[in-house]
Design a protein around this motif. Structure first.
Motif, PDB file in Angstrom:
ATOM      1  N   ARG A 195       0.705  -1.247  -0.011  1.00  0.00           N
ATOM      2  CA  ARG A 195       0.154   0.035   0.151  1.00  0.00           C
ATOM      3  C   ARG A 195       1.033   1.469   0.197  1.00  0.00           C
TER       4      ARG A 195
ATOM      5  N   THR B 105      -2.462  -1.374  10.152  1.00  0.00           N
ATOM      6  CA  THR B 105      -3.369  -1.563   9.204  1.00  0.00           C
ATOM      7  C   THR B 105      -4.052  -2.749   9.395  1.00  0.00           C
TER       8      THR B 105
ATOM      9  N   ILE C  44      -8.270  -2.625   2.251  1.00  0.00           N
ATOM     10  CA  ILE C  44      -6.998  -1.526   2.164  1.00  0.00           C
ATOM     11  C   ILE C  44      -6.666  -1.048   3.443  1.00  0.00           C
TER      12      ILE C  44
ATOM     13  N   ILE D 102      -7.556   5.002   3.301  1.00  0.00           N
ATOM     14  CA  ILE D 102      -7.549   5.763   2.005  1.00  0.00           C
ATOM     15  C   ILE D 102      -7.514   7.349   1.990  1.00  0.00           C
TER      16      ILE D 102
ATOM     17  N   ARG E  86      -4.535   4.265  -3.851  1.00  0.00           N
ATOM     18  CA  ARG E  86      -5.242   3.484  -3.096  1.00  0.00           C
ATOM     19  C   ARG E  86      -6.934   3.406  -3.323  1.00  0.00           C
TER      20      ARG E  86
ATOM     21  N   TYR F 279      -8.891   0.176  -4.660  1.00  0.00           N
ATOM     22  CA  TYR F 279     -10.274  -0.066  -4.023  1.00  0.00           C
ATOM     23  C   TYR F 279     -11.421  -0.340  -5.324  1.00  0.00           C
TER      24      TYR F 279
ATOM     25  N   ILE G  69      -0.002  -1.898  -4.798  1.00  0.00           N
ATOM     26  CA  ILE G  69       0.037  -0.527  -5.362  1.00  0.00           C
ATOM     27  C   ILE G  69       0.855  -0.505  -6.600  1.00  0.00           C
TER      28      ILE G  69
END
Ligand code: 4AD
Ligand code: MG
Length: 462
Positions: A238, A335, A383, A386, A436, A440, A447
């Motif tokens: 990410r 995360t 994710i 964001i 991000r 999604y 990424i």
């Protein structure tokens, strides 16, 4: 010359027509007197079937031997094929080779792993996956401009080279023209940046927010959309060192207004992409993330969740054994915590608000409790964060004392403080990580696969 997209969008109009198309050979096969090419020109997420006949085509034997990847111009007649998967095909009358390819062209007809394709980032836009990702990226970028434009926001260009560290996290890439081996030194032996290009230390920006605030204090509603840079040493799916951020800033607005804008914007972009890219989205739905379209449609038509940081921590503490990192009031959510909250507890996108001031940036507005700030993060399933945003501290005295606590020098931020001295007003804004958002929307989980030429820790090919 006709683009493949035009042919597919109105097949009837081309029934029996003579036309010319240009593109790259995706696949080619032949059996004796007839050959088939699947041609792609990038205009649509579809290949055009080209029929080659020995009787008609003077250079038939040369063309059927073409390697995948070759660039050609085809002139021929359009034939409707209502029974077949595709509505039409083209029967070639002449084929001109624009550029040959070779047998070692890396994109042969088979499924390549995303890891392998990353190693040929210059060629991967020619695969279905990356054709779909980068078109969605382009359409989503347009949707963002359209969204803000329709609402009267001014698009503000903020500098990429800056003398301030907006987030205060020290994750800046330095910009200098001094000789690293032999920089000029001051009397006490430090590097003398007064002799550098700008006469001081500068870096690539981590965020356009502070300059965005200046523009918002004139235009009322602005947004930025540009590259940002972070020398974050996080090798995760990410984090990128160079990524694009959208940062709206709104005057006379508070945290609530900020969340409303963010929710409306996300829903707008999702709907727009679903509407404009049905084939690409169907492709992601089949090959990357079953149920993707239905899920995104559900998100567009329901409300995002909202919890305070304090509530979120209480919820997570109940299941703390599941996590690798400890969770307690005051911790920076990891995360794994963010994902559990949005995926398992809330089961939808969720705004988390009012974080402890210690884990957030200096410019966030202090709440009345004296411990938390009017911050907001938007977390989404799959994710995590964001969006990161806040209501800004508009009270000069409170801002100054916060800067003192963090050892930020007043003289470095005098221009920013002027915004509080001259007609300061409450205002708020947020930053959306564009990559991000694309992850999604597409269900692509790394990424590195939504950036055309990714720059991540230890890797900056091209
Ligand atoms: O939460 P962040 O650090 O917030 C700011 O920079 C604020 N100045 C924004 C504002 O209020 N105007 O970053 C915002 C978003 C994150 O939520 C994340 O989506 C993305 O930027 N982001 C990254 N994306 C990819 N790679 C990285 N290294 C990222 N760092 C942040
Ligand atoms: Mg953040």
């Amino acid at each position: 010359r006709t683009e493949i997209k035009q042919l597919f969008s109105a097949p009837q109009d081309f029934d029996g027509a003579e036309t010319t198309v240009c593109g790259w050979v995706r696949t080619i096969r032949d059996s004796k007197a007839i050959g088939f090419i699947e041609l792609n020109d990038g205009s649509a997420f579809k290949n055009l079937q080209v029929i080659l006949e020995q009787g008609t085509l003077s250079n038939f034997s040369e063309i059927v031997k073409l390697n995948v990847g070759s660039a050609i111009t085809v002139h021929g007649r359009v034939v409707l094929t209502p029974e077949a998967k595709q509505p039409l095909e083209i029967h070639a009358e002449s084929v001109e080779v624009e550029g040959l390819s070779t047998p070692d062209y890396p994109l042969q007809k088979k499924r390549h792993s995303l890891e392998f394709l990353r190693s040929i980032a210059h060629l991967r836009p020619r695969t279905n996956t990356f054709e779909a990702v980068f078109r969605v990226r382009s359409v989503a970028a347009f949707a963002i401009h359209k969204f803000f434009n329709e609402r009267g926001f001014v698009y503000a260009h903020t500098p990429l080279i800056t003398g301030s560290d907006c987030e205060g996290a020290g994750e800046m890439f330095r910009v200098t023209t001094l000789d690293p081996k032999d920089p000029p030194l001051t009397e006490d032996g430090k590097v003398d940046y007064s002799q550098d290009f700008f006469g001081k230390q500068t870096s690539l920006t981590v965020s356009g927010q502070l300059e965005g605030e200046c523009m918002a204090m004139a235009f009322g509603k602005i947004y930025t959309f540009g590259p940002t840079f972070r020398a974050e040493n996080s090798n995760t799916p990410r984090h990128a060192a160079e990524f694009w951020m959208i940062e709206p800033e709104i005057a006379f607005a508070d945290l609530e207004d900020n969340m409303e804008l963010a929710e409306e914007m996300i829903k707008y972009v999702l709907s727009y992409v679903l509407e404009q890219c049905p084939q690409e989205m169907a492709f992601f739905n089949s090959f990357y993330d079953k149920g993707l379209i239905e899920r995104l449609e559900g998100i567009v038509s329901s409300d995002f969740g909202r919890v305070t940081y304090t509530e979120a921590v209480a919820l997570l503490e109940k299941v703390k054994d599941r996590f690798q990192y400890p969770v307690y009031w005051g911790c920076d959510l990891q995360t794994e915590h963010e994902r559990y909250l949005t995926e398992e507890i809330m089961k939808r996108p969720v705004f988390v608000t009012d974080y402890p001031k210690e884990i957030k940036a200096f410019y966030m507005r202090l709440n009345d409790d004296g411990k938390t700030v009017a911050a907001v993060d938007l977390l989404v399933p799959g994710i995590g964060e964001i969006i990161g945003g806040s209501q800004r501290e508009e009270r000069l005295d409170v801002l100054l004392s916060r800067m003192k606590e963090l050892d930020l020098r007043e003289e470095d931020y005098s221009w920013y403080l002027d915004l509080r001295r001259f007609g300061g007003t409450k205002h708020a804004g947020y930053g959306l990580g564009f990559e991000r958002l694309i992850m999604y929307i597409t269900g692509v989980s790394n990424i590195r696969d939504v950036l055309p030429f990714p720059r991540t820790t230890g890797s900056a090919e091209y």
